[in-house]
Design a protein around this motif. Structure first.
Motif, PDB file in Angstrom:
ATOM      1  N   GLY A 290       0.838  -1.205  -0.189  1.00  0.00           N
ATOM      2  CA  GLY A 290       0.038   0.200   0.038  1.00  0.00           C
ATOM      3  C   GLY A 290       0.862   1.228   0.035  1.00  0.00           C
ATOM      4  N   LEU A 291       2.166   1.275  -0.606  1.00  0.00           N
ATOM      5  CA  LEU A 291       2.831   2.363  -0.605  1.00  0.00           C
ATOM      6  C   LEU A 291       3.130   2.737  -2.323  1.00  0.00           C
ATOM      7  CD1 LEU A 291       5.634   1.788   2.233  1.00  0.00           C
ATOM      8  CD2 LEU A 291       3.516   3.453   2.171  1.00  0.00           C
ATOM      9  N   GLU A 292       2.276   2.476  -3.015  1.00  0.00           N
ATOM     10  CA  GLU A 292       2.366   3.031  -4.612  1.00  0.00           C
ATOM     11  C   GLU A 292       2.455   4.475  -4.551  1.00  0.00           C
ATOM     12  OE1 GLU A 292      -0.101   1.356  -3.143  1.00  0.00           O
ATOM     13  OE2 GLU A 292      -1.935   2.358  -3.454  1.00  0.00           O
ATOM     14  N   GLY A 293       3.472   4.814  -5.414  1.00  0.00           N
ATOM     15  CA  GLY A 293       3.779   6.243  -5.377  1.00  0.00           C
ATOM     16  C   GLY A 293       4.459   7.156  -4.383  1.00  0.00           C
ATOM     17  N   MET A 294       4.662   6.252  -3.182  1.00  0.00           N
ATOM     18  CA  MET A 294       5.592   6.845  -2.233  1.00  0.00           C
ATOM     19  C   MET A 294       7.114   6.514  -2.165  1.00  0.00           C
ATOM     20  SD  MET A 294       3.020   8.079  -0.497  1.00  0.00           S
ATOM     21  CE  MET A 294       3.085   8.186   1.274  1.00  0.00           C
ATOM     22  N   GLY A 295       7.622   5.906  -3.209  1.00  0.00           N
ATOM     23  CA  GLY A 295       9.102   5.568  -3.228  1.00  0.00           C
ATOM     24  C   GLY A 295       9.940   6.522  -3.255  1.00  0.00           C
ATOM     25  N   TYR A 296       9.576   8.016  -3.513  1.00  0.00           N
ATOM     26  CA  TYR A 296      10.580   9.188  -3.812  1.00  0.00           C
ATOM     27  C   TYR A 296      10.584   9.661  -2.209  1.00  0.00           C
ATOM     28  CZ  TYR A 296       6.328  11.830  -3.153  1.00  0.00           C
ATOM     29  OH  TYR A 296       5.305  12.505  -2.550  1.00  0.00           O
ATOM     30  N   LYS A 297       9.783   9.208  -1.240  1.00  0.00           N
ATOM     31  CA  LYS A 297      10.003   9.748  -0.208  1.00  0.00           C
ATOM     32  C   LYS A 297      11.166   9.212   0.929  1.00  0.00           C
ATOM     33  CE  LYS A 297       5.407  11.455   0.755  1.00  0.00           C
ATOM     34  NZ  LYS A 297       4.336  12.239   1.856  1.00  0.00           N
ATOM     35  N   TYR A 298      11.481   9.938   1.891  1.00  0.00           N
ATOM     36  CA  TYR A 298      12.813   9.415   2.738  1.00  0.00           C
ATOM     37  C   TYR A 298      12.076   8.900   3.910  1.00  0.00           C
ATOM     38  CZ  TYR A 298      16.476  11.512  -0.190  1.00  0.00           C
ATOM     39  OH  TYR A 298      17.348  11.549  -1.193  1.00  0.00           O
ATOM     40  N   PRO A 299      12.687   7.940   4.593  1.00  0.00           N
ATOM     41  CA  PRO A 299      12.120   7.440   5.964  1.00  0.00           C
ATOM     42  C   PRO A 299      11.508   8.339   6.870  1.00  0.00           C
ATOM     43  CG  PRO A 299      14.118   6.349   5.432  1.00  0.00           C
ATOM     44  CD  PRO A 299      13.764   7.298   4.526  1.00  0.00           C
ATOM     45  N   ALA A 300      12.163   9.546   7.127  1.00  0.00           N
ATOM     46  CA  ALA A 300      11.992  10.473   8.013  1.00  0.00           C
ATOM     47  C   ALA A 300      10.660  11.405   7.637  1.00  0.00           C
ATOM     48  CB  ALA A 300      12.998  11.623   8.212  1.00  0.00           C
ATOM     49  N   GLU A 301      10.244  11.089   6.481  1.00  0.00           N
ATOM     50  CA  GLU A 301       9.065  11.958   6.120  1.00  0.00           C
ATOM     51  C   GLU A 301       7.858  11.030   6.224  1.00  0.00           C
ATOM     52  OE1 GLU A 301      10.031  14.418   2.368  1.00  0.00           O
ATOM     53  OE2 GLU A 301      10.904  12.533   2.127  1.00  0.00           O
ATOM     54  N   LEU A 302       7.972   9.723   6.588  1.00  0.00           N
ATOM     55  CA  LEU A 302       6.700   8.667   6.734  1.00  0.00           C
ATOM     56  C   LEU A 302       6.380   8.606   8.117  1.00  0.00           C
ATOM     57  CD1 LEU A 302       8.033   5.848   4.418  1.00  0.00           C
ATOM     58  CD2 LEU A 302       6.788   7.600   3.896  1.00  0.00           C
ATOM     59  N   SER A 303       5.145   8.099   8.359  1.00  0.00           N
ATOM     60  CA  SER A 303       4.658   7.794   9.597  1.00  0.00           C
ATOM     61  C   SER A 303       5.016   6.348   9.993  1.00  0.00           C
ATOM     62  CB  SER A 303       3.010   7.766   9.628  1.00  0.00           C
ATOM     63  OG  SER A 303       2.768   6.604   8.676  1.00  0.00           O
ATOM     64  N   GLY A 304       4.900   6.124  11.295  1.00  0.00           N
ATOM     65  CA  GLY A 304       5.493   4.791  12.009  1.00  0.00           C
ATOM     66  C   GLY A 304       4.717   3.742  11.044  1.00  0.00           C
ATOM     67  N   GLY A 305       3.541   3.670  10.757  1.00  0.00           N
ATOM     68  CA  GLY A 305       2.808   2.514   9.947  1.00  0.00           C
ATOM     69  C   GLY A 305       3.508   2.427   8.594  1.00  0.00           C
ATOM     70  N   MET A 306       3.698   3.558   7.941  1.00  0.00           N
ATOM     71  CA  MET A 306       4.124   3.463   6.735  1.00  0.00           C
ATOM     72  C   MET A 306       5.807   2.768   6.537  1.00  0.00           C
ATOM     73  SD  MET A 306       2.514   7.141   5.574  1.00  0.00           S
ATOM     74  CE  MET A 306       2.923   7.609   3.761  1.00  0.00           C
ATOM     75  N   LYS A 307       6.400   3.430   7.624  1.00  0.00           N
ATOM     76  CA  LYS A 307       7.716   2.915   7.672  1.00  0.00           C
ATOM     77  C   LYS A 307       7.675   1.244   7.742  1.00  0.00           C
ATOM     78  CE  LYS A 307      10.044   6.791  10.208  1.00  0.00           C
ATOM     79  NZ  LYS A 307      10.566   7.277  11.411  1.00  0.00           N
ATOM     80  N   LYS A 308       6.836   0.829   8.778  1.00  0.00           N
ATOM     81  CA  LYS A 308       6.597  -0.696   9.070  1.00  0.00           C
ATOM     82  C   LYS A 308       6.139  -1.274   7.592  1.00  0.00           C
ATOM     83  CE  LYS A 308       6.512  -0.663  13.550  1.00  0.00           C
ATOM     84  NZ  LYS A 308       7.162  -1.483  14.667  1.00  0.00           N
ATOM     85  N   ARG A 309       5.581  -0.477   6.830  1.00  0.00           N
ATOM     86  CA  ARG A 309       4.924  -1.208   5.549  1.00  0.00           C
ATOM     87  C   ARG A 309       6.247  -1.266   4.456  1.00  0.00           C
ATOM     88  NH1 ARG A 309      -0.101   1.740   3.682  1.00  0.00           N
ATOM     89  NH2 ARG A 309      -0.015   3.207   5.379  1.00  0.00           N
TER      90      ARG A 309
END
Lengths: 248, 256
Positions: free
Chosen positions: A126-145
């Motif tokens: 469920g992270l389609e289109g989010m590949g350009y982001k850096y880990p620091a820009e993601l929420s905890g759940g998104m980091k886990k995914r």
């Protein structure tokens, strides 16, 4: 089949594992539960030799991985995927590069094929289109995914999940549990989950083992585990202060 | 008395085993640096981090060190009516000693500490464990490229420090204190020999190794907590400074 045989581990005189014996069935999810600080993560890190036991064996398909030479050990680790507690994404890289990292380092896959595979894994979590982001820009759940996408990108036979829902709200925790179950069905890997999120984690587990006072107190199929009359299991499931598990 | 001896013995053994671990860490990093695949991209990235990012602080410190040498050299040489040797004194001092040592101090403070903190944070957030679990050797990936980059960047920074320092001393000696420009450069040309440049180069090369080795080791083995990272950063800077000065003494005594 992974077998842990009589594993002992101490840190600075404190004995954490006092003779752990446990089998993990191929193609199924086994969850290790236990109180915080009881040594679940320590046990998990023995399964791919991130930690080595003071005594005992860790057998993967009857090969004792604690005695492997470095080259053989690295080949063995290639069969594992790991989702760490904090996801452990490399913070100097984008999410895409994090997921692509094992492919770039360990395979000779061409860029177009690699890009396709990484995007496929990002879609699956469920992270389609989010590949350009850096880990620091993601929420905890998104980091886990994202961590899960990286753990799955090499199509591992065995995936280790270290407290995959810690720090997440109940809704997100259920989402991560469902994601683990869904990916396990899709890929058929052997899953080992360390968690204390009960009863939600029972829904995705085929087997449950409880670690208490440095040993496996009980290990059974999930339904039997939940019905167990073992006082340690009952105290843990009910979250009672009084009982054989020393809380404070 | 026995207790004191026990403490001293334990301390000595602990220090010896730490030195042994540090040495094995360096050997592993050097060995892995020669094993394919070469991490050219990472080496270039770290040359930028160590070299380009330290350039401003090296330029500034080199310039002011040169200017101080201009004043102090002029003051000392005037007592012997030898002001015309200012260029020679400044160049020899910078090339043989101050250039390598002070630029190494600047790089330790600017980049070495950051290196230790970065690796310490990677340890605390399980990123190093993640590399192991992906069957990637973190020493090859994180340490070897930094050591190679240190070996390349440090002599270049030292050369820049030396040149800027010589012009700093020129500015003060010739511009402010009236030393003749011709005698400044001719004194330098007649007294500086290849061995002076070579000695400075060897020092800067070994300091590059010391800084990257010590800072990577301390960061890589930092206890996985916030205080562990700060402790590793402090220890890496202090130990690098001490080792730079000790090694400088040995190299000076050998290459004089």
């Amino acid at each position: 089949m992974i077998r842990v045989v009589d594993v002992h581990k101490s840190f600075g005189g404190q004995q954490v594992l006092k003779g752990v014996n446990l089998n993990f069935t191929t193609g199924k999810i086994t969850t290790i539960v236990g109180t915080s600080g009881c040594g679940k993560t320590v046990l998990l890190k023995h399964l791919n030799a991130l930690l080595l036991p003071d005594r005992g064996e860790v057998l993967v398909d009857d090969i004792d991985i604690t005695k492997l030479r470095q080259k053989e050990l690295y080949a063995m680790r290639g069969r594992f995927g790991v989702l760490f507690q904090g996801a452990a994404l490399l913070d100097s890289m984008t999410i895409f590069d994090n997921v692509a990292f094992p492919l770039r380092e360990k395979t000779r896959m061409g860029e177009p094929e690699m890009r396709k595979k990484v995007e496929e894994r990002l879609d699956q979590v469920g992270l389609e289109g989010m590949g350009y982001k850096y880990p620091a820009e993601l929420s905890g759940g998104m980091k886990k995914r994202a961590g899960l996408a990286r753990a799955l990108v090499m199509d591992p036979e065995i995936v280790l999940f270290d407290e995959p829902t810690t720090g997440l709200d109940p809704v997100l925790a259920t989402g991560i549990h469902q994601l683990i179950a869904r990916t396990q069905q899709a890929f058929g890997f052997t899953g080992v989950v360390v968690s204390h999120t009960i009863p939600q984690v029972f829904e995705i587990s085929d087997y449950v083992a409880i670690l208490a006072d440095g040993v496996i107190e009980e290990a059974k199929p999930t339904k039997e585990f939940q019905a167990s009359q073992n006082p340690v299991v009952q105290q843990f499931i009910k979250g009672e202060i009084e009982g054989p598990i020393r809380v404070l | 008395m026995l207790s004191l001896l026990t403490h001293i013995g334990r301390f000595t053994l602990r220090q010896l085993s730490e030195m042994g671990r540090m040495f094995l860490f360096l050997l592993a990093a050097i060995f892995l640096a020669f094993r394919p695949p070469a991490k050219i991209g990472l080496i270039i990235h770290h040359i930028k981090t160590i070299g380009v990012d330290s350039l401003s602080v090296v330029l500034l410190s080199g310039f002011f060190t040169g200017m101080v040498m201009g004043f102090q050299g002029y003051y000392s040489l005037r007592k012997f009516n030898a002001e015309s040797w200012l260029g020679s004194a400044a160049a020899l001092g910078l090339l043989r000693e101050l250039g390598p040592v002070l630029s190494a101090f600047m790089v330790t403070g600017r980049t070495g500490s950051a290196m230790a903190a970065e690796l310490g944070t990677m340890r605390a957030t399980e990123q190093i464990d993640a590399l192991y679990s992906m069957a990637i050797n973190p020493i090859k990936y994180l340490v070897s490229p930094r050591i190679i980059a240190g070996l390349i960047a440090m002599p270049l920074l030292t050369a820049i420090f030396d040149v800027v320092g010589i012009y700093g001393a020129y500015l003060v000696g010739v511009g402010l204190l009236g030393v003749s420009s011709g005698s400044y450069f001719s004194g330098m040309e007649s007294s500086v020999v290849f061995n002076d440049v070579y000695s400075g180069f060897m020092k800067s090369l070994s300091f590059g190794l010391i800084i990257t080795w010590v800072c990577c080791y301390k960061g890589f083995h930092a206890p996985p907590m916030a205080t562990g990272v700060s402790q590793a950063t402090t220890e890496s800077v202090v130990l690098s400074f001490v080792l730079i000065l000790v090694w400088d003494y040995f190299l000076t005594s050998v290459m004089l």
